[in-house]
Each structure stands twice: as structure tokens, then as C-alpha cells.
Design a protein around this motif. Structure first.
Motif, PDB file in Angstrom:
ATOM      1  N   ILE A  70     -11.051 -11.184   7.583  1.00  0.00           N
ATOM      2  CA  ILE A  70     -10.618 -11.568   6.240  1.00  0.00           C
ATOM      3  C   ILE A  70      -9.218 -12.160   6.270  1.00  0.00           C
ATOM      4  N   THR A  71      -8.328 -11.579   7.063  1.00  0.00           N
ATOM      5  CA  THR A  71      -6.936 -12.030   7.049  1.00  0.00           C
ATOM      6  C   THR A  71      -6.630 -13.082   8.101  1.00  0.00           C
ATOM      7  N   ASN A  72      -7.335 -13.086   9.229  1.00  0.00           N
ATOM      8  CA  ASN A  72      -7.049 -14.039  10.314  1.00  0.00           C
ATOM      9  C   ASN A  72      -7.987 -15.241  10.315  1.00  0.00           C
ATOM     10  N   LEU A  73      -9.264 -15.011   9.995  1.00  0.00           N
ATOM     11  CA  LEU A  73     -10.279 -16.072   9.996  1.00  0.00           C
ATOM     12  C   LEU A  73     -11.036 -16.027   8.663  1.00  0.00           C
ATOM     13  N   PRO A  74     -10.362 -16.345   7.567  1.00  0.00           N
ATOM     14  CA  PRO A  74     -10.955 -16.106   6.250  1.00  0.00           C
ATOM     15  C   PRO A  74     -12.243 -16.874   5.977  1.00  0.00           C
ATOM     16  N   ASP A  75     -12.469 -18.009   6.656  1.00  0.00           N
ATOM     17  CA  ASP A  75     -13.719 -18.731   6.423  1.00  0.00           C
ATOM     18  C   ASP A  75     -14.940 -17.940   6.881  1.00  0.00           C
ATOM     19  N   ALA A  76     -14.754 -17.030   7.842  1.00  0.00           N
ATOM     20  CA  ALA A  76     -15.869 -16.193   8.277  1.00  0.00           C
ATOM     21  C   ALA A  76     -16.338 -15.299   7.133  1.00  0.00           C
ATOM     22  N   TRP A  77     -15.385 -14.882   6.328  1.00  0.00           N
ATOM     23  CA  TRP A  77     -15.665 -13.989   5.194  1.00  0.00           C
ATOM     24  C   TRP A  77     -16.075 -14.780   3.952  1.00  0.00           C
ATOM     25  N   ALA A  78     -15.356 -15.858   3.643  1.00  0.00           N
ATOM     26  CA  ALA A  78     -15.568 -16.577   2.398  1.00  0.00           C
ATOM     27  C   ALA A  78     -16.745 -17.545   2.457  1.00  0.00           C
ATOM     28  N   LEU A  79     -16.946 -18.198   3.603  1.00  0.00           N
ATOM     29  CA  LEU A  79     -17.958 -19.250   3.717  1.00  0.00           C
ATOM     30  C   LEU A  79     -19.041 -18.933   4.738  1.00  0.00           C
ATOM     31  N   ASN A  80     -18.994 -17.740   5.321  1.00  0.00           N
ATOM     32  CA  ASN A  80     -19.921 -17.384   6.402  1.00  0.00           C
ATOM     33  C   ASN A  80     -19.834 -18.392   7.552  1.00  0.00           C
ATOM     34  N   GLN A  81     -18.613 -18.882   7.801  1.00  0.00           N
ATOM     35  CA  GLN A  81     -18.382 -19.838   8.880  1.00  0.00           C
ATOM     36  C   GLN A  81     -18.619 -19.169  10.235  1.00  0.00           C
ATOM     37  N   ARG A  82     -19.303 -19.887  11.121  1.00  0.00           N
ATOM     38  CA  ARG A  82     -19.516 -19.400  12.479  1.00  0.00           C
ATOM     39  C   ARG A  82     -18.705 -20.253  13.440  1.00  0.00           C
ATOM     40  N   TRP A  83     -18.206 -19.623  14.491  1.00  0.00           N
ATOM     41  CA  TRP A  83     -17.471 -20.317  15.544  1.00  0.00           C
ATOM     42  C   TRP A  83     -18.087 -19.978  16.902  1.00  0.00           C
ATOM     43  N   PRO A  84     -17.847 -20.808  17.906  1.00  0.00           N
ATOM     44  CA  PRO A  84     -18.231 -20.391  19.265  1.00  0.00           C
ATOM     45  C   PRO A  84     -17.526 -19.079  19.613  1.00  0.00           C
ATOM     46  N   LEU A  85     -18.291 -18.102  20.023  1.00  0.00           N
ATOM     47  CA  LEU A  85     -17.772 -16.776  20.363  1.00  0.00           C
ATOM     48  C   LEU A  85     -18.171 -16.448  21.786  1.00  0.00           C
ATOM     49  N   LEU A  86     -17.186 -16.089  22.610  1.00  0.00           N
ATOM     50  CA  LEU A  86     -17.463 -15.738  23.992  1.00  0.00           C
ATOM     51  C   LEU A  86     -16.577 -14.585  24.435  1.00  0.00           C
ATOM     52  N   ALA A  87     -17.115 -13.769  25.329  1.00  0.00           N
ATOM     53  CA  ALA A  87     -16.279 -12.772  26.002  1.00  0.00           C
ATOM     54  C   ALA A  87     -15.309 -13.503  26.919  1.00  0.00           C
ATOM     55  N   VAL A  88     -14.089 -12.990  27.018  1.00  0.00           N
ATOM     56  CA  VAL A  88     -13.095 -13.581  27.909  1.00  0.00           C
ATOM     57  C   VAL A  88     -13.211 -12.991  29.311  1.00  0.00           C
ATOM     58  N   ASN A  89     -13.598 -11.743  29.402  1.00  0.00           N
ATOM     59  CA  ASN A  89     -13.738 -11.086  30.714  1.00  0.00           C
ATOM     60  C   ASN A  89     -15.040 -10.284  30.763  1.00  0.00           C
ATOM     61  N   HIS A  90     -15.293  -9.659  31.894  1.00  0.00           N
ATOM     62  CA  HIS A  90     -16.474  -8.811  32.100  1.00  0.00           C
ATOM     63  C   HIS A  90     -17.798  -9.563  31.991  1.00  0.00           C
ATOM     64  N   TRP A  91     -17.822 -10.794  32.475  1.00  0.00           N
ATOM     65  CA  TRP A  91     -19.064 -11.561  32.448  1.00  0.00           C
ATOM     66  C   TRP A  91     -20.123 -10.986  33.392  1.00  0.00           C
ATOM     67  N   ASP A  92     -19.724 -10.145  34.320  1.00  0.00           N
ATOM     68  CA  ASP A  92     -20.686  -9.559  35.253  1.00  0.00           C
ATOM     69  C   ASP A  92     -21.289  -8.260  34.734  1.00  0.00           C
ATOM     70  N   LYS A  93     -20.899  -7.837  33.514  1.00  0.00           N
ATOM     71  CA  LYS A  93     -21.407  -6.574  32.968  1.00  0.00           C
ATOM     72  C   LYS A  93     -22.674  -6.803  32.149  1.00  0.00           C
ATOM     73  N   GLU A  94     -23.422  -5.729  31.974  1.00  0.00           N
ATOM     74  CA  GLU A  94     -24.619  -5.767  31.138  1.00  0.00           C
ATOM     75  C   GLU A  94     -24.221  -6.088  29.698  1.00  0.00           C
ATOM     76  N   TYR A  95     -25.063  -6.853  28.994  1.00  0.00           N
ATOM     77  CA  TYR A  95     -24.743  -7.187  27.602  1.00  0.00           C
ATOM     78  C   TYR A  95     -25.514  -6.278  26.651  1.00  0.00           C
ATOM     79  N   ARG A  96     -25.035  -6.241  25.416  1.00  0.00           N
ATOM     80  CA  ARG A  96     -25.678  -5.444  24.371  1.00  0.00           C
ATOM     81  C   ARG A  96     -25.511  -6.125  23.025  1.00  0.00           C
ATOM     82  N   LYS A  97     -26.396  -5.822  22.106  1.00  0.00           N
ATOM     83  CA  LYS A  97     -26.296  -6.329  20.736  1.00  0.00           C
ATOM     84  C   LYS A  97     -25.283  -5.486  19.978  1.00  0.00           C
ATOM     85  N   ILE A  98     -24.339  -6.169  19.306  1.00  0.00           N
ATOM     86  CA  ILE A  98     -23.289  -5.431  18.598  1.00  0.00           C
ATOM     87  C   ILE A  98     -22.955  -6.103  17.257  1.00  0.00           C
TER      88      ILE A  98
END
Length: 464
Positions: A340-368
Motif C-alpha cells: 500500500i505504501t511502497n507499491l500503491p498500484d498493486a493495491w489500488a489497480l491490482n497492478q502486477r509486476w515481474p516478481l522473482l526471488a533474488v536468491n535460493h534458486w536451487d531450493k524447492e518452491y512453494r505456493k505462498i
């Protein structure tokens, strides 16, 4: 074990020109993000300045090559919309590329003065002054014109606006008229509140502009909120606009320019799915065809790109503070910031951005689900543009996970009130700038630290 790296490689054509992974750590435009995190910590906003210039050069190349291919007779001018990001480092990087400026409010004019004082622009730079203007904005526009900014061009937004300039401007003045476009069919209103009705344009020219030798109508402007998209709505509005240009051109010989407002989109997913070359050529082909049918010369073209200019230059990086399993299936990763305070378009407009982990690419993934730090139930992020879910790596013990939201360079600071008071007093994150030196080596520095409690206390009226 299904690793996060396997998920990304199976979902996308990865790596891309923008994203690569080395030793299970993410690089963004060649920037080793973990090195930046180790140096500066999180949360942080980073801006990679060279991306701004490369976007401008991309658009210039597309239009110039398209004009040459189609034998289009007009010229092309690139304007940057200041409202997308007013920061000095954005403006100065953009202006390295021989561009011009579009403004939307009175305080923009003070930015123009600051840039002129620093030698970043001159009095021949086009200043396309858009927006519904209160007196202060009109006053400062008039002052620029009177001081010799020969291409400062007020774009008339309503029928009475020109009366102020008649009274206060002393120099020969170029003006434009914004046409009120129809909104997208699903919008709540049929016609934009901004601009002059199509049926009033010729009357405005004939009665208020043509009789006064001080004024010259040079530009017609329109703006499409949804940007340049391959939809029947976009092509219909563009065609209607060009037909109106041809109609006005027949009674106003000095009119020679159109401003096709509403810019190119940016990538909201890791994979590009927008054909910039096709859209550019189709815009030029449409304008050329209609002008030929109407028997008028093809106009010069201005574009005003804001999001396209600066959006893909930035990323917002968070640490995962902890995980919380709230029922049998809803696992939350809590970030050290807020949507809400840093990326308000995500809250106000349901804006989506490319989202990626920065580290731990070798770890198992999970839905969160990703949760922000405010107490608001809407402070979350739980879907990506390509999926109604979010997957991230499992978090090893005593080894934090970092995540990045990318292409966050446009509007977010303006909408969240950078440096002001935020929901739950969540501070603005530190801002890091990244450039390359003359040898192509990366250099970084802190533009601003994380917002302090003292700055908030002063704004709130407490003694510090």
C-alpha cells in the motif's frame, strides 16, 4: 525435488536479456542484486539509469524506421511525461537523448526552470503544457513564453482557458487543443472529463484563436488512458482523432502536428508479449492512410511516454521477515515493507509486476501469499500476470530470502507521497541509483536513505 529454478525455466523462455542467474542469485540488467543487498540492506528501491536512455532510443528507432519504411512525410518528436517520475536523476538521464518535455501541473514549471538553470534544456525545448490549469499554472506558463521559451505550448483543455493567455502573454504563442476522447467501453464514464469536445474544436479555433494574430494553433492532442494497445477501441479512437485533425487542418493551415497521448506499455511479466514494431508501423499507416483519403499532408507526430520511459529502469527489493501458516493451506511470507505504501498500484489497480526471488534458486518452491507490514487486510500480493498464484523458494534456516518486484519505476513514489506520511507510518525505502562509468563498470550510490522517524514527526507537528 521441484526447484524454483526449474519452475522459472519451464514457465518462461529464461534467461532473458534482462534477467540472468549465476550461482543461484539473480542479476537484473547485469546488476548482481545480492551484492547490492549486502552493501545497502533492504527494503530498497533501485533505479538503473542506462535503461531510461535505452528505452528512449528504442522508441525513436521504431518511429524513425517506420517513417522511412512507409515514406511518412512528417517528423517524430519524443516527449517525456514528468508525472511518471519527477526525480532529477530521471529527468537528467532522459534529457541526454535529445528529447522534449510534457507537463501536467504548475509545479512542473519550476522543474523546467531548474533544468534550464543547469543547462539541461534551452529555450527551444518543447514544453507541452497539458492538464486542467489553475491560475498559478497558467501564470507560470505565460511567464515562460514571455521570457523567450519559444516552444512552450499551452494545450487548451477547455473553452475559456485561452482568455488568460490573451491577457498575460506578450509574445507570439503556439497553442494546442486537447480533444476529449471517449473512454474505454467498460469505463464508468463515456467521455473523458479532460479536453475540448470534438464538436467545439473548430468553433474554438475560428472564434478565439484565428482572430488573434498573437496565437497560432499548431497541435491537436488526444490521450488514451489504456495506452497504445492493439484493440478495436484504440484504433477507433485514433482514426476518429486523425479525421478531426484533417477537418481542422482544412481551415487552419498552420496546424501541422498531432500528439498521440497514451504511451507504449512495459512488460508486466518476465516474458515480452508486445509487438512494438507492428504497433508503431500500424499507427503510422493509419495516420498516413486517413490523411491521404482526406487530402491533407501527414502531420508531425509527438508522443509523450512516461511509464515506457522510466518504468523498466527500477526494482523494489524486500527481505522475507518470516513465514506464517494461517490455516491448512494459506502460507504467508511477510516482507519488510508494504504494498500500500511502497507499491500503491498493486493495491489500488491490482497492478502486477515481474516478481522473482533474488536468491535460493536451487531450493524447492512453494505456493505462498505475500503480506505487507501495515494492519490493512488489503496489503497483500497473491497473483502474477501469467498466473493466479505466486510461487517462491522455501526459506532455509538462518539464511534470508530476498525477492524483487521489477519495472516499478513509474508513478509509485508520486502516488504514495514520497517523503510524506504513510499508512501505519511505514517509511519510504532507501533509494539506490546505479549507472555505468566510461569503462562500462557498474557504479552505485545512495540517492536517499530510508525515511526517518524525525521527518515524519516534523510533518505531524511534533517537536523533534
Amino acid at each position: 525435488m521441484d526447484k524454483y529454478t526449474d519452475l522459472i525455466h519451464q514457465t518462461f523462455d529464461f534467461p532473458t536479456a534482462e534477467f540472468q542467474v549465476e550461482n543461484n542469485e539473480l542479476f537484473f540488467n547485469g546488476i548482481p542484486l545480492m551484492d547490492i543487498i549486502r552493501q545497502y540492506g533492504t527494503p530498497l528501491k533501485l533505479t538503473y539509469l542506462p535503461k531510461i536512455s535505452s528505452q528512449i532510443q528504442k522508441a525513436k528507432r521504431l518511429f524513425n524506421e517506420g517513417m522511412q519504411k512507409l515514406d511518412y512525410q512528417g517528423t517524430y518528436t519524443y516527449c517525456y511525461c514528468t508525472k511518471a517520475s519527477h526525480f532529477s536523476f530521471v529527468m537528467e538521464e532522459a534529457l541526454k537523448n535529445d528529447i522534449h518535455i510534457e507537463t501536467s501541473s504548475g509545479y512542473d514549471i519550476q522543474i523546467i526552470r531548474a533544468l534550464y538553470k543547469k543547462g539541461k534544456i534551452d529555450k527551444n525545448t518543447y514544453i507541452v503544457c497539458n492538464g486542467f490549469k489553475r491560475e498559478r499554472y497558467r501564470q507560470w506558463i505565460s511567464e515562460l513564453i514571455n521570457e523567450g521559451f519559444v516552444n512552450c505550448m499551452p494545450i487548451l483543455d477547455h473553452l475559456g482557458e485561452i482568455e488568460y493567455y490573451k491577457e498575460h502573454v506578450n509574445e507570439k504563442t503556439k497553442v494546442g487543443i486537447r480533444l476529449a476522447s471517449d473512454e474505454e467501453p467498460k469505463f464508468e464514464f463515456y467521455t473523458s472529463r479532460l479536453g475540448v469536445r470534438y464538436n467545439d474544436v473548430i468553433d474554438l479555433y475560428e472564434k478565439q484563436i484565428k482572430p488573434d494574430p498573437k496565437f497560432e494553433l499548431k497541435m491537436l492532442h488526444y490521450f488514451i488512458n489504456t495506452g497504445i494497445k492493439d484493440t478495436s477501441y484504440y484504433w477507433s479512437e485514433l482514426s476518429r482523432f486523425v479525421h478531426k485533425y484533417a477537418e481542422v487542418k482544412k481551415v487552419c493551415p498552420e496546424l501541422d502536428t498531432i500528439d498521440i497521448g497514451g504511451g507504449f506499455p512495459i512488460k508486466t511479466s518476465i516474458q515480452a508479449d508486445y509487438d512494438y514494431q507492428y504497433m508503431t508501423e500500424e499507427i503510422l499507416r493509419t495516420i498516413k492512410r486517413i490523411c491521404n483519403e482526406e487530402g491533407v499532408p501527414e502531420p508531425n507526430i509527438f508522443t509523450e511516454f512516461g511509464i515506457f520511459t522510466v518504468g523498466e529502469s527500477a526494482a523494489t527489493i524486500y527481505s522475507i521477515l518470516d513465514e506464517k501458516l494461517q490455516n491448512d493451506k494459506e502460507l504467508w511470507y511477510m516482507i519488510d515493507g508494504s504494498f500500500i505504501t511502497n507499491l500503491p498500484d498493486a493495491w489500488a489497480l491490482n497492478q502486477r509486476w515481474p516478481l522473482l526471488a533474488v536468491n535460493h534458486w536451487d531450493k524447492e518452491y512453494r505456493k505462498i501469499q505475500i503480506g505487507g507490514m501495515t494492519c490493512d487486510s488489503q496489503d497483500y500480493y497473491n497473483s502474477e500476470m501469467h498466473s493466479f498464484q505466486v510461487f517462491l523458494p522455501k526459506i532455509p534456516k538462518n539464511d534470508p530470502l530476498y525477492i524483487g518486484f521489477f519495472h516499478t519505476g513509474a508513478y509509485q513514489e508520486q502516488l504514495s507521497g514520497y517523503g510524506g506520511i504513510k499508512h501505519c507510518l511505514i517509511p519510504s525505502p532507501q533509494h539506490i541509483l546505479i549507472d555505468r562509468d566510461e569503462n562500462g563498470e557498474l557504479i552505485s550510490w545512495q540517492f536517499a536513505p530510508e525515511q526517518s522517524s524525525e521527518s515524519m514527526m516534523r510533518i505531524l507537528g511534533y517537536e523533534v
